[in-house]
Motif scaffolding. Sequence first.
Motif, PDB file in Angstrom:
ATOM      1  N   LYS A 169       0.809  -1.224   0.000  1.00  0.00           N
ATOM      2  CA  LYS A 169       0.000   0.000   0.000  1.00  0.00           C
ATOM      3  C   LYS A 169       0.840   1.271   0.000  1.00  0.00           C
ATOM      4  O   LYS A 169       0.321   2.350  -0.292  1.00  0.00           O
ATOM      5  CB  LYS A 169      -0.884   0.031   1.255  1.00  0.00           C
ATOM      6  N   SER A 193      -8.189  -0.894   3.824  1.00  0.00           N
ATOM      7  CA  SER A 193      -8.816  -0.812   2.509  1.00  0.00           C
ATOM      8  C   SER A 193      -7.757  -1.140   1.447  1.00  0.00           C
ATOM      9  O   SER A 193      -6.577  -0.819   1.610  1.00  0.00           O
ATOM     10  CB  SER A 193      -9.404   0.576   2.292  1.00  0.00           C
ATOM     11  N   ASN A 195      -6.340  -0.197  -1.261  1.00  0.00           N
ATOM     12  CA  ASN A 195      -5.905   0.849  -2.178  1.00  0.00           C
ATOM     13  C   ASN A 195      -4.505   1.282  -1.774  1.00  0.00           C
ATOM     14  O   ASN A 195      -4.056   0.997  -0.665  1.00  0.00           O
ATOM     15  CB  ASN A 195      -6.844   2.062  -2.056  1.00  0.00           C
ATOM     16  N   SER A 255     -10.724   4.497  -1.478  1.00  0.00           N
ATOM     17  CA  SER A 255     -10.974   3.084  -1.172  1.00  0.00           C
ATOM     18  C   SER A 255     -11.707   2.436  -2.341  1.00  0.00           C
ATOM     19  O   SER A 255     -12.496   3.083  -3.024  1.00  0.00           O
ATOM     20  CB  SER A 255     -11.833   2.965   0.082  1.00  0.00           C
ATOM     21  N   HIS A 288      -6.982  12.526   2.417  1.00  0.00           N
ATOM     22  CA  HIS A 288      -7.164  11.083   2.498  1.00  0.00           C
ATOM     23  C   HIS A 288      -8.377  10.778   1.644  1.00  0.00           C
ATOM     24  O   HIS A 288      -9.154  11.665   1.366  1.00  0.00           O
ATOM     25  CB  HIS A 288      -7.450  10.724   3.964  1.00  0.00           C
ATOM     26  N   TYR A 289      -8.528   9.537   1.240  1.00  0.00           N
ATOM     27  CA  TYR A 289      -9.722   9.165   0.493  1.00  0.00           C
ATOM     28  C   TYR A 289      -9.895  10.083  -0.718  1.00  0.00           C
ATOM     29  O   TYR A 289     -10.993  10.547  -1.002  1.00  0.00           O
ATOM     30  CB  TYR A 289     -10.977   9.257   1.375  1.00  0.00           C
TER      31      TYR A 289
HETATM   32 MG    MG Z   1      -8.015   3.165   4.001  1.00  0.00          MG
END
Ligand code: MG
Length: 336
Positions: free
Chosen positions: A58, A145, A147, A153, A236-237
């Motif tokens: 990751k 997650s 990703n 995600s 994030h995300y």
């Molecule tokens: Mg995550």
Amino acid sequence: MRTELLSVNPGDPEPEAIARAADVLRAGGLVAFPTETVYGLGANALDAAAVARIFLAKGRPANNPLIVHVAHPSAARDLVTAWPQTADELAKRFWPGPLTLVLPRSSAVPDIVTAGGPTVAVRMPAHAVARALIVAAGVPLAAPSANRSTRLSPTRAEHVMRDLDGRIQLVLDGGRTAGGLESTVLDLSTTPPRLLRPGLIVPGQIVAAIGPIMEHGEQRLLGSSPLPSPGMMGRHYAPRASLELVEDDGWQRADAHGRAHRTVAWLTFAGSLPCPQKEVKRIVMPRDPGLYASFLYEVLHACDEAGVDRIVVASPPDAEEWLAVRDRLRRAATPA
Ligand code: MG
Ligand code: TXA
């Protein structure tokens, strides 16, 4: 490494596929699998070397701890030194389901899982594939997650492949995940309990089960290790295009970008307004918060695929049932 992609029936997974994935996990490998929230990237949580491969695949900072997934509440209890009444009550009401509980860790949990911290996050997922996989592997699964770190995600196996092809052994493709947003994370190691990440289980449901909790806020923690929650991490995300969150229906922002010849995805509730420019692709979002959550990452992944320059998003209402969606949109909008 070659990443194997195996289709599974999401409601009733084929035992051969599950057995194959469990073999990979027992040998210390990485398997991405669907949960009811998003796809997770699993490794044997009791094998520090296997868990290290998650961080590597990751590009995840070592100070960000992982959630351990179990198939039964009793397996969660084996990983912690305290199981308060509140944990019992919450597990009874919301497990299996999208609620993660943070509790004092036992010595069974390797340091790398908790980023060296004194607590461990545990969750019992509801998805049939996730549950069958944990049972077949015979060990709890550490699974963030699936990703690359800081990216969106994945809600489909294709999203996992785009980020992690060649970096992991196997992806179990169970189609689109229904929830679409990550689990609620609640810290039960403090009094009162503290909401670390809003998710599909909303504060009102938790409060109704166990009484008062400390609200999620814009806390920031500097230089601490491990990070208490992803909520402390700013951006994030996030999709690739820059995302602007606007308080009105977004028409004017979308129009301005269109005039400047930028391609724009405009996520709005305003289905009846005329579309401003040819550069603007309007996406009419559901007014139901659950449905919105279920489609949000999918829409953002599609924006990445299409290579749009900007994403303009009309803010959903400031109400409890929108807390998780607003949280993820705010993080996606934080400048890099
Ligand atoms: Mg995550
Ligand atoms: O829905 C979900 O929770 C998905 C699926 C795969 O289960 N998983 C997921 O994992 O979103 P991840 O790693 O992307 O986010 C979990 C967050 C971490 O970023 C971490 O900061 C927080 O939970 N966390 C994990 N262990 C913790 C701990 N001991 N104390 C506080 N926060 C913790």
